[in-house]
Scaffold this motif. Structure first.
Motif, PDB file in Angstrom:
ATOM      1  N   LYS A 238      21.887  -8.079 -15.744  1.00 40.61           N
ATOM      2  CA  LYS A 238      21.948  -6.993 -14.759  1.00 40.61           C
ATOM      3  C   LYS A 238      21.996  -7.565 -13.339  1.00 40.61           C
ATOM      4  O   LYS A 238      21.235  -8.464 -12.991  1.00 40.61           O
ATOM      5  CB  LYS A 238      20.723  -6.093 -14.889  1.00 40.61           C
ATOM      6  N   LEU A 239      22.896  -7.022 -12.533  1.00 46.02           N
ATOM      7  CA  LEU A 239      23.050  -7.467 -11.147  1.00 46.02           C
ATOM      8  C   LEU A 239      21.753  -7.279 -10.357  1.00 46.02           C
ATOM      9  O   LEU A 239      21.343  -8.156  -9.597  1.00 46.02           O
ATOM     10  CB  LEU A 239      24.193  -6.692 -10.479  1.00 46.02           C
ATOM     11  N   LYS A 240      21.105  -6.133 -10.536  1.00 43.37           N
ATOM     12  CA  LYS A 240      19.863  -5.865  -9.786  1.00 43.37           C
ATOM     13  C   LYS A 240      18.773  -6.881 -10.130  1.00 43.37           C
ATOM     14  O   LYS A 240      18.038  -7.334  -9.246  1.00 43.37           O
ATOM     15  CB  LYS A 240      19.366  -4.449 -10.065  1.00 43.37           C
TER      16      LYS A 240
ATOM     17  N   ASN B 257      17.061  -9.347  -7.387  1.00 37.09           N
ATOM     18  CA  ASN B 257      15.605  -9.369  -7.170  1.00 37.09           C
ATOM     19  C   ASN B 257      15.063 -10.797  -7.277  1.00 37.09           C
ATOM     20  O   ASN B 257      14.232 -11.209  -6.459  1.00 37.09           O
ATOM     21  CB  ASN B 257      14.902  -8.450  -8.181  1.00 37.09           C
ATOM     22  N   ARG B 258      15.534 -11.548  -8.265  1.00 38.90           N
ATOM     23  CA  ARG B 258      15.090 -12.946  -8.414  1.00 38.90           C
ATOM     24  C   ARG B 258      15.499 -13.771  -7.207  1.00 38.90           C
ATOM     25  O   ARG B 258      14.707 -14.578  -6.690  1.00 38.90           O
ATOM     26  CB  ARG B 258      15.689 -13.563  -9.690  1.00 38.90           C
ATOM     27  N   LYS B 259      16.745 -13.588  -6.753  1.00 42.92           N
ATOM     28  CA  LYS B 259      17.253 -14.371  -5.623  1.00 42.92           C
ATOM     29  C   LYS B 259      16.491 -14.048  -4.337  1.00 42.92           C
ATOM     30  O   LYS B 259      16.195 -14.949  -3.537  1.00 42.92           O
ATOM     31  CB  LYS B 259      18.752 -14.093  -5.426  1.00 42.92           C
ATOM     32  N   ILE B 260      16.212 -12.772  -4.116  1.00 41.08           N
ATOM     33  CA  ILE B 260      15.468 -12.373  -2.911  1.00 41.08           C
ATOM     34  C   ILE B 260      14.056 -12.966  -2.946  1.00 41.08           C
ATOM     35  O   ILE B 260      13.541 -13.467  -1.944  1.00 41.08           O
ATOM     36  CB  ILE B 260      15.430 -10.836  -2.771  1.00 41.08           C
ATOM     37  N   SER B 261      13.437 -12.931  -4.123  1.00 34.94           N
ATOM     38  CA  SER B 261      12.086 -13.488  -4.266  1.00 34.94           C
ATOM     39  C   SER B 261      12.058 -14.983  -3.968  1.00 34.94           C
ATOM     40  O   SER B 261      11.044 -15.523  -3.509  1.00 34.94           O
ATOM     41  CB  SER B 261      11.554 -13.247  -5.682  1.00 34.94           C
ATOM     42  N   ALA B 262      13.177 -15.662  -4.221  1.00 33.25           N
ATOM     43  CA  ALA B 262      13.238 -17.121  -4.046  1.00 33.25           C
ATOM     44  C   ALA B 262      13.571 -17.547  -2.617  1.00 33.25           C
ATOM     45  O   ALA B 262      13.555 -18.740  -2.311  1.00 33.25           O
ATOM     46  CB  ALA B 262      14.268 -17.705  -5.008  1.00 33.25           C
ATOM     47  N   THR B 263      13.869 -16.594  -1.729  1.00 40.59           N
ATOM     48  CA  THR B 263      14.202 -16.956  -0.349  1.00 40.59           C
ATOM     49  C   THR B 263      12.940 -17.346   0.421  1.00 40.59           C
ATOM     50  O   THR B 263      11.818 -17.100  -0.031  1.00 40.59           O
ATOM     51  CB  THR B 263      14.871 -15.780   0.398  1.00 40.59           C
TER      52      THR B 263
ATOM     53  N   VAL C 199       9.831  -8.871   5.020  1.00 38.60           N
ATOM     54  CA  VAL C 199      11.284  -8.698   4.869  1.00 38.60           C
ATOM     55  C   VAL C 199      11.658  -8.629   3.382  1.00 38.60           C
ATOM     56  O   VAL C 199      12.474  -7.796   2.974  1.00 38.60           O
ATOM     57  CB  VAL C 199      12.054  -9.832   5.574  1.00 38.60           C
ATOM     58  N   ARG C 200      11.042  -9.491   2.577  1.00 37.81           N
ATOM     59  CA  ARG C 200      11.330  -9.457   1.138  1.00 37.81           C
ATOM     60  C   ARG C 200      10.957  -8.097   0.545  1.00 37.81           C
ATOM     61  O   ARG C 200      11.708  -7.544  -0.262  1.00 37.81           O
ATOM     62  CB  ARG C 200      10.575 -10.578   0.403  1.00 37.81           C
ATOM     63  N   TYR C 201       9.826  -7.571   0.958  1.00 39.95           N
ATOM     64  CA  TYR C 201       9.389  -6.253   0.466  1.00 39.95           C
ATOM     65  C   TYR C 201      10.406  -5.181   0.835  1.00 39.95           C
ATOM     66  O   TYR C 201      10.778  -4.337   0.011  1.00 39.95           O
ATOM     67  CB  TYR C 201       8.012  -5.906   1.048  1.00 39.95           C
ATOM     68  N   GLU C 202      10.866  -5.228   2.072  1.00 41.47           N
ATOM     69  CA  GLU C 202      11.861  -4.261   2.545  1.00 41.47           C
ATOM     70  C   GLU C 202      13.146  -4.355   1.715  1.00 41.47           C
ATOM     71  O   GLU C 202      13.732  -3.344   1.310  1.00 41.47           O
ATOM     72  CB  GLU C 202      12.156  -4.515   4.022  1.00 41.47           C
ATOM     73  N   LEU C 203      13.589  -5.583   1.444  1.00 34.13           N
ATOM     74  CA  LEU C 203      14.821  -5.785   0.681  1.00 34.13           C
ATOM     75  C   LEU C 203      14.665  -5.339  -0.773  1.00 34.13           C
ATOM     76  O   LEU C 203      15.555  -4.692  -1.331  1.00 34.13           O
ATOM     77  CB  LEU C 203      15.238  -7.260   0.738  1.00 34.13           C
ATOM     78  N   HIS C 204      13.532  -5.680  -1.388  1.00 37.21           N
ATOM     79  CA  HIS C 204      13.278  -5.233  -2.770  1.00 37.21           C
ATOM     80  C   HIS C 204      13.266  -3.706  -2.838  1.00 37.21           C
ATOM     81  O   HIS C 204      13.799  -3.116  -3.782  1.00 37.21           O
ATOM     82  CB  HIS C 204      11.934  -5.784  -3.268  1.00 37.21           C
ATOM     83  N   THR C 205      12.655  -3.078  -1.833  1.00 36.04           N
ATOM     84  CA  THR C 205      12.578  -1.608  -1.803  1.00 36.04           C
ATOM     85  C   THR C 205      13.964  -0.998  -1.646  1.00 36.04           C
ATOM     86  O   THR C 205      14.313  -0.023  -2.324  1.00 36.04           O
ATOM     87  CB  THR C 205      11.662  -1.148  -0.650  1.00 36.04           C
ATOM     88  N   ARG C 206      14.748  -1.564  -0.738  1.00 36.63           N
ATOM     89  CA  ARG C 206      16.125  -1.072  -0.562  1.00 36.63           C
ATOM     90  C   ARG C 206      16.925  -1.216  -1.857  1.00 36.63           C
ATOM     91  O   ARG C 206      17.657  -0.309  -2.253  1.00 36.63           O
ATOM     92  CB  ARG C 206      16.832  -1.857   0.550  1.00 36.63           C
TER      93      ARG C 206
END
Length: 211
Positions: free
Chosen positions: A97-99, A103-109, A115-122
């Motif tokens: 799944k793309l999502k 989510n994994r990639k954002i968590s690894a930044t 900012v990560r919370y905002e991106l995960h929420t979006r």
């Protein structure tokens, strides 16, 4: 390199076996959609290095054709978008799944927790789809054969998800190549042909950029 009718892709020792096998599996699964892609012939090792052997497609990349024939750029871009929309019309239920990947990639930044919370929420708020997404759809990954047939290469990033996220990534790839005019022309064309609001694709851009 190519050998007879096959293309031999040899990976260096730094690549993980699981990533290489996953790329081959992705490509094999996408073959089943009926899209024009090189078919996997074999996964093997050469001199201790993992290797994927697939069909060799004789032709030129769409990027090279665009570069060599600037007067036909808009024509080539239109065919590029048509091919992407055709790809998005397919489903491939066994792909990841793309999502989940985003989510994994954002968590690894190394972005801040806020900012990560905002991106995960979006990301969580974006519609869930199951369309075939390439993940690196750009003109250098399209081979145009001698008879004009277009083949899509490099399925290592393939997932199932939202087509507009895939389009946002293509837009950003044009931008990162320093071609913002082409990026805007691409986005306008994609949105017109797919009947998608530009604002909707733009909502994906910070999420895709972070991931």
């Amino acid at each position: 390199y190519h050998e007879g009718n096959t293309r031999v892709k040899v990976f260096g020792h730094g690549f993980k076996k699981s990533d290489i096998l996953n790329e081959a599996l992705n490509q094999a699964r996408v073959e089943e959609t009926g899209l024009n892609i090189p078919k996997i012939k074999e996964v093997t090792t050469i001199d201790g290095k993992w290797t994927i052997v697939s069909d060799y497609i004789k032709g030129q990349t769409l990027a090279k054709l665009m570069q060599d024939n600037p007067e036909r750029y808009s024509e080539y871009l239109e065919k590029f978008v048509d091919l992407q929309i055709l790809m998005h019309s397919k489903t491939c239920p066994m792909l990841g799944k793309l999502k989940d990947k985003m989510n994994r990639k954002i968590s690894a930044t190394d972005l801040s927790a806020t900012v990560r919370y905002e991106l995960h929420t979006r990301l969580e708020g974006m519609p869930k789809h199951n369309k075939l997404c390439h993940g690196d759809f750009n003109p250098s990954n399209i081979i145009v054969s001698d008879d004009g047939t277009m083949y899509i290469l490099d399925w290592s990033h393939a997932t199932q998800g939202n087509a507009s996220a895939d389009a946002a990534r293509t837009y950003l790839l044009f931008c990162l190549a320093g071609n913002r005019d082409a990026a805007n022309e691409y986005l306008n064309l994609f949105c017109k042909k797919s009947d998608t609001a530009i604002q909707y694709v733009q909502k994906w851009m910070p999420i895709v950029a972070a991931s």
